[in-house]
Design a protein around this motif. Structure first.
Motif: not given
Ligand code: GLU
Length: 299
Positions: A46-47, A78-79, A53, A14, A199, A49, A16
């Motif tokens: 895992e972005d 990319r999520q 991110c 992630s 998540y 957020d 972040n």
């Protein structure tokens, strides 16, 4: 989808905060295992957020991974480009009557909690909003109140029955069946009013979409696997095998965190550590030249 028998591994950070030695260890271990298994290695960003991110953070993450010698197959997923997929999964769970809105704030949950903790050590949600009448629910939702969507874990387990997963040894040579305890989490949050995922939900949707056969990640996510297996069963997604590796700890025996910047890869790079020295520190290769600075040292 995985159409042949090639194992597919993934590393799923992630972005972040800055990557640290723990991430490097996880990435390099996954790479080593994928190579040994003749597998494919995917990178997933895992972005979900989207506030924390940033593109800049992602760029730095990719540079750090490249610097430490991690390389991946295919364009990273990319999520943040897949919110529609997560929403579809969420709607399927909703249609099965497995979700309910929860309007409690963190402090309300703390105040109403029974003292029981979830496996992450947070107060376990006591189910306050579970039995709200449909009228009150609609009224709160229409009043613009913020809410989270929680999985009714009891109902979910009535549907899926016993939950297990296959845990592999660190060299992947042996597999053990683990009986999961999803009730220890209670009614987990799967989405929020303005973020149609979480998540837990995105990770199972992505692992299935990317055809992941081997999930290798840190022991800090060991118990989360119980929730992932429940979701996989509810959504009829394939079951990968899991391996939860040991964590890199600091001198005091604490798990590394993104807030401890001195162990970030960027900080080590600034202190003139070489990628070879980082890999040697993590046990991935021999290196004769000791770094000039010790790990715990600040500039
Ligand atoms: N994105 C998660 C993390 O950085 C890991 C997700 C996973 O490997 O399942 O902690």
């Amino acid at each position: 989808m995985n159409t042949n028998d090639q194992p597919i591994f993934r590393f799923a950070p992630s972005p972040n905060g800055q990557l640290h030695l723990g991430h490097a260890f996880s990435a390099l271990l996954t790479q080593e295992l994928a190579q040994k298994a003749d597998g494919k290695l995917l990178l997933r960003i895992e972005d979900i957020d989207t506030i924390r991110c940033t593109d800049e953070g992602i760029e730095q993450m990719l540079n750090d991974l490249d610097w430490v010698g991690f390389s991946w197959d295919e364009e990273p997923r990319r999520q943040s480009a897949h919110f529609d997929d997560y929403e579809k999964a969420l709607n399927a769970l909703h249609a099965d009557g497995l979700l309910y809105p929860c309007f409690c704030s963190r402090s309300q949950i703390k105040a109403n909690a029974t003292g029981e903790k979830d496996p992450d050590g947070a107060p376990k949600y006591p189910g306050t909003c579970k039995h709200m009448s449909p009228y009150d629910r609609d009224k709160r939702i229409n009043s613009d109140a913020a809410y989270a969507l929680r999985l009714d874990m009891k109902k979910a387990l009535e549907k899926v029955g016993e939950v297990t997963w296959q845990e592999m040894s660190e060299d992947l040579s042996e597999t053990e069946t683990i009986t999961a305890d999803p009730m220890a989490w209670g009614d987990v949050i799967l989405a929020r009013k303005y973020t149609p995922t979480s998540y837990h939900l995105s990770v199972v949707v992505d692992d299935a979409d990317q055809g992941i056969t081997h999930v290798t990640r840190g022991k800090d996510l060991y118990f989360a696997t119980a929730v992932h297996r429940v979701l996989q069963k509810l959504l009829e997604l394939p079951e990968p095998k899991y391996m939860h590796h040991g964590l890199i700890l600091d001198d005091e025996g604490n798990k590394l965190s993104k807030s401890k910047k001195s162990l970030s890869l960027a900080a080590l790079k600034k202190r003139d550590w070489t990628p070879e020295q980082v890999r040697a520190q993590l046990g991935f290769e021999e290196d004769d030249e000791e770094p000039e600075t010790e790990l715990g040292e600040e500039d």
